[in-house]
Scaffold this motif. Structure first.
Motif, mmCIF file in Angstrom:
data_model
loop_
_atom_site.group_PDB
_atom_site.id
_atom_site.type_symbol
_atom_site.label_atom_id
_atom_site.label_comp_id
_atom_site.label_asym_id
_atom_site.label_seq_id
_atom_site.Cartn_x
_atom_site.Cartn_y
_atom_site.Cartn_z
ATOM 1 N N THR A 159 0.808 -1.223 0.000
ATOM 2 C CA THR A 159 0.000 0.000 0.000
ATOM 3 C C THR A 159 0.841 1.273 0.000
ATOM 4 O O THR A 159 0.306 2.373 0.127
ATOM 5 C CB THR A 159 -0.938 0.030 1.221
ATOM 6 O OG1 THR A 159 -0.147 0.046 2.421
ATOM 7 C CG2 THR A 159 -1.860 -1.173 1.231
ATOM 8 N N ARG A 160 2.148 1.141 -0.170
ATOM 9 C CA ARG A 160 3.052 2.297 -0.241
ATOM 10 C C ARG A 160 3.489 2.482 -1.699
ATOM 11 O O ARG A 160 4.191 1.636 -2.252
ATOM 12 C CB ARG A 160 4.280 2.100 0.644
ATOM 13 C CG ARG A 160 3.989 1.684 2.097
ATOM 14 C CD ARG A 160 3.082 2.649 2.828
ATOM 15 N NE ARG A 160 3.053 2.391 4.249
ATOM 16 C CZ ARG A 160 2.107 1.687 4.873
ATOM 17 N NH1 ARG A 160 1.109 1.136 4.171
ATOM 18 N NH2 ARG A 160 2.134 1.519 6.182
ATOM 19 N N GLN A 195 -7.921 7.625 -3.649
ATOM 20 C CA GLN A 195 -8.020 6.912 -2.370
ATOM 21 C C GLN A 195 -9.433 7.135 -1.841
ATOM 22 O O GLN A 195 -9.762 8.231 -1.394
ATOM 23 C CB GLN A 195 -6.995 7.440 -1.373
ATOM 24 C CG GLN A 195 -5.559 7.096 -1.697
ATOM 25 C CD GLN A 195 -4.609 7.545 -0.592
ATOM 26 O OE1 GLN A 195 -4.748 8.628 -0.026
ATOM 27 N NE2 GLN A 195 -3.627 6.715 -0.280
ATOM 28 N N LYS A 199 -7.388 4.405 3.373
ATOM 29 C CA LYS A 199 -6.828 4.990 4.591
ATOM 30 C C LYS A 199 -7.638 4.630 5.840
ATOM 31 O O LYS A 199 -7.136 4.767 6.963
ATOM 32 C CB LYS A 199 -6.704 6.509 4.453
ATOM 33 C CG LYS A 199 -5.480 6.941 3.646
ATOM 34 C CD LYS A 199 -5.287 8.436 3.722
ATOM 35 C CE LYS A 199 -3.974 8.851 3.080
ATOM 36 N NZ LYS A 199 -2.791 8.394 3.858
ATOM 37 N N GLN A 200 -8.859 4.178 5.654
ATOM 38 C CA GLN A 200 -9.642 3.745 6.809
ATOM 39 C C GLN A 200 -9.103 2.444 7.389
ATOM 40 O O GLN A 200 -9.236 2.181 8.583
ATOM 41 C CB GLN A 200 -11.109 3.576 6.409
ATOM 42 C CG GLN A 200 -11.779 4.887 6.014
ATOM 43 C CD GLN A 200 -13.241 4.699 5.676
ATOM 44 O OE1 GLN A 200 -13.944 3.907 6.308
ATOM 45 N NE2 GLN A 200 -13.714 5.428 4.662
ATOM 46 N N ASP A 202 -5.804 1.407 6.471
ATOM 47 C CA ASP A 202 -4.351 1.575 6.512
ATOM 48 C C ASP A 202 -4.044 3.073 6.455
ATOM 49 O O ASP A 202 -3.838 3.633 5.380
ATOM 50 C CB ASP A 202 -3.711 0.839 5.346
ATOM 51 C CG ASP A 202 -2.189 0.875 5.392
ATOM 52 O OD1 ASP A 202 -1.633 1.571 6.270
ATOM 53 O OD2 ASP A 202 -1.555 0.216 4.547
ATOM 54 N N PRO A 203 -4.021 3.743 7.597
ATOM 55 C CA PRO A 203 -3.839 5.205 7.620
ATOM 56 C C PRO A 203 -2.544 5.686 6.974
ATOM 57 O O PRO A 203 -2.461 6.838 6.548
ATOM 58 C CB PRO A 203 -3.858 5.535 9.117
ATOM 59 C CG PRO A 203 -4.605 4.416 9.752
ATOM 60 C CD PRO A 203 -4.256 3.194 8.948
ATOM 61 N N GLU A 204 -1.540 4.806 6.890
ATOM 62 C CA GLU A 204 -0.257 5.195 6.307
ATOM 63 C C GLU A 204 -0.184 4.939 4.805
ATOM 64 O O GLU A 204 0.846 5.216 4.170
ATOM 65 C CB GLU A 204 0.877 4.430 7.004
ATOM 66 C CG GLU A 204 0.940 4.638 8.508
ATOM 67 C CD GLU A 204 1.114 6.108 8.877
ATOM 68 O OE1 GLU A 204 1.924 6.787 8.216
ATOM 69 O OE2 GLU A 204 0.423 6.572 9.801
ATOM 70 N N ALA A 205 -1.252 4.433 4.223
ATOM 71 C CA ALA A 205 -1.235 4.086 2.797
ATOM 72 C C ALA A 205 -1.018 5.308 1.926
ATOM 73 O O ALA A 205 -1.613 6.365 2.152
ATOM 74 C CB ALA A 205 -2.537 3.398 2.408
ATOM 75 N N THR A 206 -0.159 5.170 0.938
ATOM 76 C CA THR A 206 0.028 6.212 -0.070
ATOM 77 C C THR A 206 -0.463 5.753 -1.438
ATOM 78 O O THR A 206 -0.520 6.551 -2.372
ATOM 79 C CB THR A 206 1.507 6.613 -0.166
ATOM 80 O OG1 THR A 206 2.304 5.442 -0.417
ATOM 81 C CG2 THR A 206 1.975 7.283 1.116
ATOM 82 N N ASP A 209 -6.737 3.146 -4.159
ATOM 83 C CA ASP A 209 -7.511 1.902 -4.124
ATOM 84 C C ASP A 209 -8.477 1.761 -5.295
ATOM 85 O O ASP A 209 -9.080 0.708 -5.473
ATOM 86 C CB ASP A 209 -8.249 1.731 -2.794
ATOM 87 C CG ASP A 209 -9.166 2.893 -2.441
ATOM 88 O OD1 ASP A 209 -9.453 3.720 -3.317
ATOM 89 O OD2 ASP A 209 -9.593 2.972 -1.268
#
Length: 321
Positions: A159-160, A195, A199-200, A202-206, A209
């Motif tokens: 997810t990065r 997105q 982020k719900q 995985d708050p750190e996702a960049t 989706d």
């Protein structure tokens, strides 16, 4: 000739390759390296191979004729090039890099070495894909529609964007590669990424989706590829080709062709990983690059399109290739 095979990276995709190699009597797994030394030792013990503390030790062991490079995209450090420089054949999983400068540099060195080389675009080897390629050879493709719908892989790095490149670069790349293989080169892309939910969970996702990429083919046709990793309840991996006198789709392991003379549905029973790995082993044994359907240079060209889509999504503008 028995082809001795080493693995650089011993995660899930590597072990899937190892399982298929057990069915190829001319292949022998001899060497394992992974940054997780406990994992490397565990896998080496399971497949009766030796584990090594570094890539260099594995490549200098004298125990490998070919290597599978299965490390994550962010962890590629030129192991493919080191192997090629030592005369060791290379199968590099996709994506082969996360930027074009690095990919082209490695491509030049691998091709210049003269070793047999392959990439992880395994769908090319399916019997139904080969049948589709033969059928489409003299067809005018006007429109392509493609999909990669499913859930999010469990690896945190996925997810990065800076580690995976996002879904199109790391996952939907298989569908994009099929488009290139069957419909020809892509000359322009215009992409949209968002997105909406990631982020719900995985708050750190960049990474995005949901994404859609419109493209223009060199032949004059147009198309679209749609991806999402938020669909836990429905999966779809399909490429559809439309022309004035035909319809053709590859949906998973199912080929459908409709035209004025036929309406057929054919289901493949083949394992594309097995077919890919068998072709690679045979290519290494015979020193025949022509047995490989998706070489390193092809993987670099598919990467070029997916990275251009990322550039387009960032800029909000179409990108010419």
């Amino acid at each position: 000739m028995t082809v001795r095979i080493g693995f650089i990276g011993a995660g899930g995709i590597a072990e899937h390759h190892m399982n298929t190699l057990q069915r190829i009597h001319t292949a022998k797994i001899t060497a394992i390296f992974d940054v997780n030394q406990n994992r490397a030792a565990e896998i080496a013990d399971k497949y009766e191979a030796a584990s090594y503390a570094s890539v260099e030790q594995l490549l200098d062991s004298g125990q490998v004729d070919a290597v599978f490079v299965c490390s994550p995209p962010f962890a590629r450090d030129g192991a493919e090039v080191l192997a090629a420089q030592k005369g060791i054949a290379v199968l590099a999983e996709k994506p082969v890099a996360l930027n074009m400068e690095q990919a082209k540099d490695w491509e030049a060195q691998i091709l210049g070495s003269g070793v047999v080389h392959s990439s992880g675009y395994c769908l090319r080897y399916l019997d139904i894909v080969q049948k589709a390629k033969a059928y489409l050879q003299d067809k005018k493709i006007s429109l392509v529609q493609a999909y990669r719908i499913g859930g999010k892989p469990p690896m945190a790095w996925w997810t990065r964007m800076e580690m995976s490149g996002g879904q199109l670069v790391e996952q939907s790349t298989h569908q994009l590669d099929l488009i290139r293989y069957l419909a020809g080169e892509i000359t322009s892309v215009h992409a949209f990424h968002a997105q909406t939910h990631i982020k719900q969970t995985d708050p750190e996702a960049t990474a995005y989706d949901v994404g859609a990429v419109s493209f223009v083919l060199a032949s004059g046709g147009v198309g679209n590829i749609t991806s999402t990793c938020l669909s836990d309840h429905f999966n779809r991996g399909e490429v559809e080709f439309f022309g004035p006198d035909f319809y053709l789709s590859i949906n998973g392991n199912t080929l459908k062709i409709i035209d004025a003379e036929q309406h057929i549905t054919e289901v493949s029973r083949e394992d594309f990983y097995y077919l890919q790995n068998k072709a690679f082993v045979e290519a290494v044994a015979a020193n025949r690059q022509d047995l490989v359907l998706g070489d390193y240079a092809e993987a670099v060209e598919t990467l070029r399109v997916t990275l251009a889509a990322n550039e387009s999504a960032d800029s909000g503008k179409a990108v010419a290739l």
